[in-house]
Design an enzyme around this catalytic site. Structure first.
Site: not given
Lengths: 874, 175
Positions: B123, B104
């Site tokens: 995250h 990501h």
């Protein structure tokens, strides 16, 4: 094995690649992206001076790199008729997302139509008509003339109530100002259609009538408020998955304490700490786990209520806060009415609320304290209130919504930094339509009309009821039967004999049949019943404006061509209007034909200038050129002026005098999002000196609504509401609960955007979720002899659907969570037709039973059934 | 002539099909006008180094071993899971290796022994090491890059390739 692309190198855009502004067309947050396009036979290099990003790509890049591009961000698309390479990557300079890309938005390139790489080959490329027992390609003129002629004939026989419309009314790929204006002008100005509904509900109504009636538009704060709040109070929302980068980029810094400097700087003279968060949800979500990881468990209060009991909790909080005197008396006196009556009418003891909600008395008191107990030194606690589908699609929508706004008003938290009482949103917004006042309130329950055999023609714009309605099973059965009657009639006469076709269609309609035209970008499930399908362009294939959850308006520039002969919806609507004008004129009804004038738009910008610019508050300041210059940051609506000339009014207000409505009262009634601008010498259509329409001056917007303490009510005051608890409100819900074992709670998954209309054709998502999942407690699964991935039937008196079972220890016994609106298993099949008094569906409170259908299908055997929840190391 | 063009077009479409995008990049390299005249024609695929990660004797069940591949700047993890998995190598079919940079935003991930997942503290994304790096939950638009492994007769575990683009690189093999 997990799906892998086996891509180990990606092309680099050259320094002179074309760059366009992109706002993600999926969720409400509207993250900023940039589209880079360049010719097939060119490429850049890894040195900073050699590539369009200006980044050094020669070595391993660090975390949060502005230079890294995932394979999903690359594709080959058509641009002005030529194949070009494209990268759509998050914009690090956008204040919304600061370079973050979600699992949905960061696939925008990959879910674009490409004849070269084969992505989204399902996209509609030609107008189609039911001919020869199948959908066959035809011209725009041919398809639109048939739709227009049948529409006219139905209206002649049944009146305009015989025309039933389903239409998006949002932003991003769910509409946009250009497209909502065009469809609105067609159905609300050229016609007065009242049998109309919106994409995810069976009527044309606000999901938040409750707050609007109190004078509080639902998008009243700014994303920065989540960085400034002392406490974030959120009910019925799972923001990590449904407003992902709003949560990551604006909530998390406050939970971590990294926004403390900003708090001290913007809000001096009061103590500050990292935020605390209260989450009201019957389910433990990944959002809660993330909050605990960031803020520590001591600063996270999960109020795990019994499903549908939010209202009792809110009233208890209101009562507790009022009785302890933790209210903002000066705000209440200056800006509201009805406080004392609401305190009396909503009085709910903490003990009663504990009994109803299943919470502890201590936790309710703790929540009241976190929301409203003054900070050290007596400073008012700043609490941001937020809600979404758990409230909106939940029990007693109207009153529950109001009960929450009561708490926000009592504590003076609307219109102030670190506050707000907002819906978090699903789609972006992009509503610009003439008045819908003729629709009435409650609005017609359109899906029931269709089931009851009403209407002769159905215009469907970007809606798929088969996936996104309640009572979906019955709806599908009836709809297929009615539309099939018309298909059989069309098959009975030669396709090329138009007069005979129309006569056959009308005969079938008189017998209870339904003719349906479907405007969409992909083939839909309801579209399988259509007689005419019209291919639309989506965001980026056309210029499109929308606003996000903090009213931030941006222009997504056209960076690629629509597939085949697809067109922007606004131009389809315009051409349909012109076809209607022709057919009415040919029928000798000139006075009706004349109503369909004013659609001679050549571009989407023409539709924008006809709609938003002329009709929306502050629209006179907004042009494509200015929006283009403002990039992915845009401005926050409403516009109040231009840089250089300054705002024409200080802040926003309901008018120079209390209650004064300056511009567009009908739009205000329909929209209720913001106050109208104050009348001034330089504002409004009647202004002597209208703002220049040329130029690229920055537009001055509005950071927060109601900053002046004036609200959208005739007297300028927000009004408290009496909202008493009345149990499960929708008819039959309590009986359904009593009869069936499992709560079939439902909602979204991070991987999937909306009804998976594009994701169902994306290899990465289809591999992960070939079927919807239903999370169940492992002990419940054991009792039902279910193994992970087993296919189950979910059923009750309303219908049945399918899902694969996913064990999750955090799910409570006898409660489940099913993925909503999924093409291979529609949760709406088991949702009863009961709504609230304003025809708002109640998807969330659904109960059913579960039984095994088969062992895990082959398509899910390689998948993981581990918990989705993140837990920190150690 | 138009027939010839169609053949060429069909060939190019095949060449650029999904799963061959890397080749598209390589093709563009070959066509770059700035390429030195004397350079050898570029190959269609990235050439991966063969690198010894460890010997099978070095691994204990469910104890992650830090490694790097294809070069020192690309951190990864070598795992003996203790249970045979699809794609696993070694005598027990349970040895796998992954990049540990979250695909990501590139944060280094940590391994959870209790459920054999790689987890991102940035995250909260999670990847299942027993399922080929399938993203259990997260923000990445791809599953986790897994290394192709071979075990020599003497038990040396060799890495020979990668099945996804590694975070932070336009090419898995740099330079």
């Amino acid at each position: 094995m997990a799906y892998k692309r086996n891509i180990d190198r990606l092309p680099i855009p050259p320094r002179d690649a074309r760059v366009n502004n992109v706002t993600c067309h999926f969720c409400i947050v509207g993250c900023g992206y940039k589209a880079y396009t360049w010719p097939m036979n060119r490429q850049g290099g890894p040195a900073p001076g050699e590539n369009a990003y200006g980044e050094d790509l020669r070595g391993q890049q660090g975390a949060d790199s502005a230079g890294w591009v995932a394979p999903s961000m690359y594709n080959v698309v058509k641009q002005d008729g030529r194949d070009v390479q494209i990268v759509i990557k998050p914009d690090h300079d956008c204040v919304v997302n600061s370079g973050l890309g979600s699992i949905r938005g960061a696939r925008m390139a990959e879910v674009s139509y490409s004849a070269v790489t084969g992505t989204q080959q399902a996209r509609l490329t030609d107008p189609l008509i039911w001919r020869y027992g199948t959908m066959s390609p035809t011209s725009w003129e041919d398809s639109l003339s048939l739709v227009a002629e049948v529409t006219r004939r139905v209206v002649e026989e049944q009146g305009e109530d015989g025309l039933i419309v389903s239409a998006y009314d949002h932003g991003g790929a769910g509409g946009g100002y250009e497209n909502t204006w065009a469809t609105g002008k067609l159905y609300f100005e050229s016609m007065k259609v009242k049998n109309i509904r919106i994409h995810n509900r069976p009527a044309y109504n606000s999901e938040v009538h409750g707050t609007r009636d109190m004078g509080v538009g639902e998008l009243n704060n700014c994303y920065e408020d989540a960085e400034l709040a002392d406490t974030i109070f959120v009910a019925g929302a799972n923001s990590l998955e449904t407003q992902t980068n709003y949560f990551l980029n604006h909530w998390v810094p406050n939970l971590r304490g990294t926004s403390l400097d900003k708090k001290k700087q913007e809000l001096p003279n009061e103590p500050h700490a990292a935020a605390r968060v209260i989450i009201v949800d019957p389910r433990r979500t990944v959002t809660i786990a993330a909050c605990e990881a960031e803020a520590g468990k001591d600063n996270v209060l999960h109020l795990q209520i019994n499903s549908g009991t939010d209202l009792a909790l809110f009233n208890a909080l209101f009562t507790e806060i009022a009785s302890r005197g933790w209210v903002d008396r000066s705000f209440i006196n200056a800006s509201t009415t009805g406080f004392d009556a609401a305190v009396a009418g909503n009085r709910t003891s903490v003990e009663d609320a504990a009994r109803i909600t299943g919470l502890s008395v201590a936790d309710i008191r703790k929540a009241a304290s976190w929301i409203a107990e003054p900070k050290q030194g007596g400073a008012r606690r700043r609490t941001m209130f937020a809600y979404e589908k758990g409230i909106i699609w939940g029990n007693d929508n109207y009153r529950t919504n109001q009960a929450m706004v009561n708490v926000a008003l009592a504590t003076g938290n609307i219109g102030r930094p670190g506050g707000g009482c907002v819906r978090l949103g699903g789609h972006q917004e992009g509503y610009a339509r003439p008045s819908d006042a003729h629709v009435g309130r409650p609005a017609a329950y359109v899906d029931q009309l269709l089931i009851q055999g009403k209407g002769g023609i159905h215009h469907v714009w970007g809606c798929d009821h088969f996936k996104t309605t309640l009572n979906a099973g019955e709806f599908k059965r009836t709809y297929q039967r009615r539309t099939n009657m018309v298909k059989e009639a069309m098959d009975s006469v030669p396709a090329g004999d138009r007069p005979a076709q129309v006569e056959a269609i009308m005969k079938a309609i008189r017998a209870g049949g339904l003719f349906t035209v479907n405007v969409d970008i992909v083939p839909t499930q309801i579209g399988s019943c259509a007689h005419v399908v019209l291919p639309a362009a989506t965001s980026g294939e056309m210029n499109l404006t929308s606003m996000n959850g903090e009213r931030r308006m941006r222009l997504t520039e056209r960076y690629m061509d629509p597939p085949g002969r697809a067109m922007p919806d606004c131009l389809i609507a315009a051409r349909l209007a012109q076809a209607l004008e022709r057919t009415w004129r040919a029928a000798g009804k000139a006075e009706v034909a004349d109503r369909f004038r004013g659609y001679d738009w050549q571009t989407e910008e023409d539709a924008f200038n006809d709609g938003y610019r002329k009709h929306e508050k502050g629209g006179e300041f907004v042009t494509y050129a200015r929006l283009r210059a403002m990039g992915t940051n845009g401005f926050q609506e409403p516009a109040v002026g231009l840089a250089g000339t300054g705002p024409v009014a200080a802040g926003t207000t309901t008018g120079a005098t209390p209650g004064m409505v300056v511009q567009g009262p009908a739009i205000e009634g329909a929209r209720g999002k913001e106050p109208v601008q104050q009348a001034g010498p330089n504002t409004g259509l009647s202004a002597a000196a209208a703002p220049p329409s040329g130029g690229t001056e920055p537009i001055i917007g509005t950071k927060r609504l109601y900053a002046d303490g004036k609200f959208n009510r005739p007297d300028g005051r927000a009004t408290f509401a009496v909202a008493e608890w009345r149990g499960l409100q929708a008819e039959g819900k309590q009986a359904e609960k009593d009869k069936h074992r499992f709560l079939i709670n439902n909602g979204r998954a991070n991987h999937v955007w909306q009804s998976a209309y594009l994701d169902q054709h994306n290899d990465f998502v289809r591999d992960r979720f070939p079927y919807p999942y239903i999370e169940m407690n492992p002990a419940d699964m054991q009792e039902l002899r279910l193994s992970p991935g087993d296919l189950v039937e979910v059923f009750n008196g309303n219908g049945a659907t399918q899902a694969v079972a996913w064990p999750e220890a955090q799910v409570r016994r006898n409660e489940t969570f099913m993925l909503f609106a999924y093409p291979t298993g529609v949760q709406g099949n088991v949702v009863s037709k009961a709504t609230n008094e304003l025809i708002i569906p109640n998807y969330k409170q659904t109960w059913g039973d579960i039984r095994k259908i088969s062992d895990a299908p082959a398509a899910v055997r390689h998948l993981s059934w581990k918990t989705q929840e993140y837990r920190p190391a150690g | 002539m138009s027939g010839c063009n169609k053949v060429a077009e069909a060939g190019r479409r095949f060449f650029l099909g999904r799963g061959a995008l890397a080749a598209a990049g390589a093709a563009a390299v070959a066509a770059a006008p700035a390429a030195p005249a004397k350079a050898a024609p570029a190959l269609a695929q990235v050439t991966y180094p063969r690198a010894k990660l460890a010997n099978i004797r070095d691994l204990k069940p469910n104890e992650p071993l830090d490694i790097a591949y294809p070069d020192a700047d690309s951190p990864g993890v070598l795992l003996k899971l203790g249970t045979r998995v699809e794609g696993g190598v070694g005598p027990d079919g349970d040895v796998v290796a992954y990049s540990t940079l979250c695909p990501h935003k590139g944060y280094p991930m940590f391994y959870r022994t209790d459920d054999r997942t790689l987890n991102c503290p940035g995250h909260y994304s999670r990847f299942d090491c027993e399922k080929g790096g399938l993203q259990v939950w997260g923000h990445a638009t791809q599953n986790l890059a897994q290394y192709r492994l071979r075990v020599d007769g003497n038990g040396d575990i060799q890495a020979e390739g990668v099945d996804e683009l590694i975070y932070g690189r336009h090419s898995n093999v740099l330079g």
